[in-house]
Design a protein around this motif. Structure first.
Motif, short mmCIF file in Angstrom:
data_model
loop_
_atom_site.label_atom_id
_atom_site.label_comp_id
_atom_site.label_asym_id
_atom_site.label_seq_id
_atom_site.Cartn_x
_atom_site.Cartn_y
_atom_site.Cartn_z
N GLU A 61 0.81 -1.21 0.00
CA GLU A 61 0.00 0.00 0.00
C GLU A 61 0.85 1.27 0.00
O GLU A 61 0.56 2.23 -0.70
N TRP A 62 1.93 1.29 0.78
CA TRP A 62 2.74 2.50 0.87
C TRP A 62 3.36 2.86 -0.48
O TRP A 62 3.48 4.04 -0.82
N LYS A 104 2.03 2.09 -3.49
CA LYS A 104 0.97 2.60 -4.36
C LYS A 104 0.70 4.08 -4.07
O LYS A 104 0.57 4.89 -5.00
N GLU A 105 0.62 4.41 -2.79
CA GLU A 105 0.37 5.80 -2.43
C GLU A 105 1.52 6.69 -2.87
O GLU A 105 1.33 7.81 -3.33
N ILE A 128 1.17 7.29 -6.63
CA ILE A 128 0.11 8.25 -6.94
C ILE A 128 0.53 9.66 -6.58
O ILE A 128 0.30 10.63 -7.31
N SER A 129 1.21 9.81 -5.42
CA SER A 129 1.65 11.15 -5.00
C SER A 129 2.72 11.71 -5.93
O SER A 129 2.78 12.91 -6.18
N SER A 159 -7.23 9.02 -2.65
CA SER A 159 -5.79 9.29 -2.60
C SER A 159 -5.45 10.74 -2.86
O SER A 159 -4.28 11.12 -2.83
N TRP A 203 -9.89 -2.58 -1.94
CA TRP A 203 -9.10 -1.65 -1.13
C TRP A 203 -9.32 -1.86 0.36
O TRP A 203 -8.41 -1.57 1.16
N TRP A 260 -7.96 0.18 3.76
CA TRP A 260 -8.72 1.42 3.63
C TRP A 260 -10.10 1.26 4.28
O TRP A 260 -10.62 0.16 4.40
N ALA A 298 -2.90 12.34 6.26
CA ALA A 298 -2.65 11.70 4.96
C ALA A 298 -3.93 11.07 4.42
O ALA A 298 -4.88 10.82 5.17
N PRO A 299 -3.97 10.77 3.12
CA PRO A 299 -5.16 10.14 2.55
C PRO A 299 -5.51 8.80 3.19
O PRO A 299 -6.69 8.49 3.36
N PHE A 300 -4.54 7.98 3.52
CA PHE A 300 -4.82 6.68 4.12
C PHE A 300 -5.23 6.86 5.58
O PHE A 300 -4.60 7.61 6.32
#
Length: 523
Positions: free
Chosen positions: A57-58, A60-61, A64-65, A293, A401, A406, A506-508
């Motif tokens: 997950e980290w 993927k984030e 995206i960032s 995200s 997700w 999430w 953060a988004p998550f």
């Protein structure tokens, strides 16, 4: 450096190039085979989808960032780089251990084939293209390596060593083999891409004539667009609408073969065809979609006019049971989303959408049918390439997700951003036009305020509201801006009177919070 060292280096560089050429032939032929037999089984798309599923997950984030909507392109570039490096290594290995290197090529074919067979959209022949490509790649590697010109410093070849290149092999022989392998690689990739394109849904998208909405969307208010130049379009064009999903390659779903199955905790199963949707009493609505995200101030949000059938009408046909509380939607590529049942059965414009801004859905946005649900982040609601709705319970099922940590329900959090001036901009002293967008989908925006440095909050002028399901733009005149560096902040208050919190997060796992800010230089 010894006299033998230059020859040895040249041989290894040539062997590395041979490995890359053999890999090109392998993937090109496998891509062509997939295009002819089973397009979703292409090795690149299969590996890409598998990598996305297995990525922590980290990471993927982080992707995206860093890359935003270009994350798929970044993944493709990264995959190509890894394959080139690995192929070069196999070529060097083949100088001493040809059979081992060829075995590793075949193993790679098994890996890509296994990835292809694991994808929901592939068929019974999914393994075959990768195996054919790997076999040809292994043969090409041997064909090239034994033709590498021998030099005074050639590596010793222990054992029976059928891989030992005879010294009399000419450079011309190797160059001919290399050229032939390169042609195979290029032709396989090009012809495969053309063949896959011929079987894509692009023609169906171009030729589909959408029916008129039985309930058209109200017109966009004349004052809905912020008067500040540079603020985004209040209705996002299809070509610039953000795309974040788990599909490495866009699924190709034929509208003629498309079906939607509604099942699970229902009184009766329902199956819909695309013709059923085209003949239904369709609804049109403006709805803003947002990615969970999206960081504070980010651009992973868009507003469009959607055409579709209300989901509540389809669920009413099926008759959800009283203890159901969730609908698990499934994409043609296996992605799932967990949507609260009440969000699909109340009066909001939750749609099985077939149109976007007056056109059929673009393939990358879910053609032929996707879900659109106001007030929820896309990861729990906006399933593209939709093929299945299972009425169930949050206690009994998890989605793509939510398995990864999430939040399972995903209501959109109120957000606002400054779009003009941009971060780091230089503006003249005096009066400065400030503008941007805010959203609180299915609640509505009631107020937006702007702060300069640590001064008081000033209420901005709100543009006209399309509906509570869309974002709302705003503008503010910064009077008396003085020379120097200043920080502007924005916050929004929704129609329930709740102001977005200033504490950043953060988004998550459930969406970002905090006030957007930009630093500008005046004078």
């Amino acid at each position: 450096m010894t006299d033998r060292q230059p020859d040895r280096t040249r041989r290894r560089v040539t062997a590395a190039a041979s490995g890359v050429l053999a890999a090109g032939a392998m993937f090109g032929v496998a891509h062509l085979g997939a295009a002819l037999l089973d397009p979703p089984a292409s090795p690149f798309s299969s590996l890409g989808d598998a990598f996305i599923d297995l990525t922590p997950e980290w990471l993927k984030e982080l992707a995206i960032s860093w890359f935003g909507t270009n994350d798929k392109r970044a993944l493709l570039v990264g995959m190509v780089m890894v394959i080139v490096i690995a192929a070069a290594g196999l070529g060097i290995l083949a100088l001493r251990r040809l059979r081992v290197a060829q075995g590793l090529v075949l193993a790679l074919g098994l890996v890509t084939g296994a990835a292809a067979t694991s994808r929901p959209q592939t068929g019974s022949l999914a393994l075959l293209p990768s195996l054919i490509g790997a076999a040809l790649g292994a043969l090409a590697l041997g064909w090239l390596v034994v033709r590498i010109p021998a030099g005074a410093g050639s590596d010793p070849q222990p054992g029976p060593a059928p891989q030992a290149p005879p010294r009399e092999q000419s450079r011309r022989s190797f160059l001919g083999a290399a050229a032939a392998t390169g042609v195979v690689a290029v032709l396989g990739a090009v012809v495969g891409t053309l063949a896959a394109g011929a079987r894509s849904t692009a023609a169906a998208v171009r030729t589909l004539v959408l029916p008129k909405a039985g309930t058209p969307a109200p017109p966009v208010p004349a004052d809905a667009q912020s008067p500040v130049p540079g603020v985004v379009d209040v209705v996002t064009p299809n070509r610039t609408f953000y795309r974040i999903d788990t599909a490495f390659a866009v699924p190709q779903v034929s509208p003629d073969a498309w079906q939607l199955r509604v099942h699970g905790m229902v009184d009766r199963e329902v199956t819909l065809t695309f013709d059923d949707l085209l003949s239904a009493d369709l609804v049109e609505a403006y709805v803003t979609l947002t990615c969970v995200s999206n960081p504070i101030g980010g651009d992973l949000a868009g507003n469009a006019r959607w055409l579709g059938l209300p989901v509540r009408q389809v669920l009413a046909q099926a008759g959800p049971r009283g203890d159901a509380d969730m609908v698990l939607s499934r994409s043609a590529d296996g992605f799932t989303a967990s949507t609260p049942l009440e969000a699909l059965t109340d009066d909001r414009a939750a749609l099985l959408a077939i149109g976007m801004n007056g056109s059929p859905l673009p393939a990358e946005h879910g053609f032929p049918v996707r879900m659109v649900v106001p007030g929820l982040y896309g990861y729990v609601s906006a399933t593209k390439w939709l093929v299945d709705l299972e009425v169930t319970r949050f206690a009994d099922a998890q989605a793509y997700w939510t398995v990864r940590g999430w939040a399972p329900r995903g209501p959109v959090k109120t957000a606002s951003r400054i779009e003009v001036p941009r971060q780091g901009a230089s503006v003249p002293a005096g009066t400065v036009a400030v503008g941007g967008t805010a959203w609180a989908q299915h609640t509505g925006i009631a107020k937006v305020e702007v702060q300069v440095d640590d001064g008081p909050w000033h209420e901005a002028v709100l543009a006209g509201e399309i509906s509570i399901d869309t974002w709302r733009q705003w503008s503010w005149r910064w009077e008396g801006a003085t020379s120097g560096q200043h920080t502007l902040r924005v916050r929004a208050t929704d129609a329930d009177g709740v102001t977005q919190p200033g504490t950043p997060s953060a988004p998550f796992p459930s969406g970002a919070t905090g006030w957007d800010e930009v630093t500008v230089r005046v004078g």
